[in-house]
Design a protein around this motif. Structure first.
Motif, PDB file in Angstrom:
ATOM      1  N   THR A   8      44.447  65.205  35.876  1.00 38.99           N
ATOM      2  CA  THR A   8      44.434  66.834  35.551  1.00 38.99           C
ATOM      3  C   THR A   8      45.083  66.885  37.243  1.00 38.99           C
ATOM      4  N   VAL A   9      45.278  68.141  37.714  1.00 37.51           N
ATOM      5  CA  VAL A   9      45.093  68.739  38.459  1.00 37.51           C
ATOM      6  C   VAL A   9      44.154  69.148  39.121  1.00 37.51           C
ATOM      7  N   GLN A  10      43.188  69.755  38.533  1.00 36.25           N
ATOM      8  CA  GLN A  10      41.862  69.744  39.434  1.00 36.25           C
ATOM      9  C   GLN A  10      41.220  68.327  38.989  1.00 36.25           C
ATOM     10  N   GLU A  11      41.309  66.914  38.589  1.00 36.34           N
ATOM     11  CA  GLU A  11      41.409  65.834  38.523  1.00 36.34           C
ATOM     12  C   GLU A  11      41.719  65.027  39.661  1.00 36.34           C
ATOM     13  N   PHE A  12      42.764  65.622  39.896  1.00 33.39           N
ATOM     14  CA  PHE A  12      43.935  65.353  41.454  1.00 33.39           C
ATOM     15  C   PHE A  12      43.066  65.482  42.668  1.00 33.39           C
ATOM     16  N   CYS A  13      42.967  67.653  42.283  1.00 34.07           N
ATOM     17  CA  CYS A  13      42.594  68.047  43.576  1.00 34.07           C
ATOM     18  C   CYS A  13      40.693  67.733  43.785  1.00 34.07           C
ATOM     19  N   SER A  19      42.527  71.263  48.461  1.00 36.66           N
ATOM     20  CA  SER A  19      42.998  72.267  46.711  1.00 36.66           C
ATOM     21  C   SER A  19      44.163  72.402  46.535  1.00 36.66           C
ATOM     22  N   ARG A  20      43.989  73.266  45.497  1.00 33.72           N
ATOM     23  CA  ARG A  20      44.935  73.655  44.627  1.00 33.72           C
ATOM     24  C   ARG A  20      45.864  73.642  45.252  1.00 33.72           C
ATOM     25  N   SER A  21      45.843  74.445  46.457  1.00 35.27           N
ATOM     26  CA  SER A  21      46.918  74.963  47.346  1.00 35.27           C
ATOM     27  C   SER A  21      47.771  74.404  48.342  1.00 35.27           C
ATOM     28  N   THR A  22      46.845  73.075  48.526  1.00 39.55           N
ATOM     29  CA  THR A  22      47.376  71.567  48.615  1.00 39.55           C
ATOM     30  C   THR A  22      48.244  71.044  48.138  1.00 39.55           C
ATOM     31  N   TYR A  23      47.637  71.010  46.333  1.00 38.33           N
ATOM     32  CA  TYR A  23      48.805  70.468  45.180  1.00 38.33           C
ATOM     33  C   TYR A  23      49.775  70.826  44.993  1.00 38.33           C
ATOM     34  N   TYR A  24      50.325  72.372  45.298  1.00 37.77           N
ATOM     35  CA  TYR A  24      51.221  72.730  44.799  1.00 37.77           C
ATOM     36  C   TYR A  24      51.777  73.064  46.089  1.00 37.77           C
ATOM     37  N   ARG A  25      51.600  72.802  47.248  1.00 35.69           N
ATOM     38  CA  ARG A  25      52.451  72.295  48.107  1.00 35.69           C
ATOM     39  C   ARG A  25      53.206  71.147  48.624  1.00 35.69           C
ATOM     40  N   LEU A  26      52.400  70.054  48.375  1.00 36.55           N
ATOM     41  CA  LEU A  26      52.814  68.217  48.226  1.00 36.55           C
ATOM     42  C   LEU A  26      53.586  68.595  46.892  1.00 36.55           C
ATOM     43  N   VAL A  27      53.920  69.216  45.534  1.00 38.33           N
ATOM     44  CA  VAL A  27      55.451  69.604  45.078  1.00 38.33           C
ATOM     45  C   VAL A  27      55.916  70.190  45.300  1.00 38.33           C
ATOM     46  N   ALA A  28      55.757  70.816  46.266  1.00 35.44           N
ATOM     47  CA  ALA A  28      57.123  71.645  46.802  1.00 35.44           C
ATOM     48  C   ALA A  28      57.557  70.793  47.427  1.00 35.44           C
TER      49      ALA A  28
END
Length: 59
Positions: A8-13, A19-28
């Motif tokens: 899950t996104v939370q498990e990845f983080c 952070s979730r923001s970093t996750y979304y930046r990696l996706v972007a």
């Protein structure tokens, strides 16, 4: 027992201490490709490992 194929996104983080923001930046930026399973968003465990390995190779 086999290893989990998706996180899950939370498990990845949590696993990679980002952070979730970093996750979304990696996706972007195209560094991670999210997998949509119905309404759920997951990260392939292999993609997560490859991303982490690429950090070690950058140094």
């Amino acid at each position: 027992m086999t290893a989990r194929q998706f996180l899950t996104v939370q498990e990845f983080c949590d696993r990679f201490a980002v952070s979730r923001s970093t996750y979304y930046r990696l996706v972007a930026n195209g560094d991670l490709a999210p997998v949509h399973i119905g309404r759920a968003v997951r990260v392939r465990a292999t993609d997560a490992s490859n991303w982490a390995d690429s950090l070690a190779n950058d140094n």
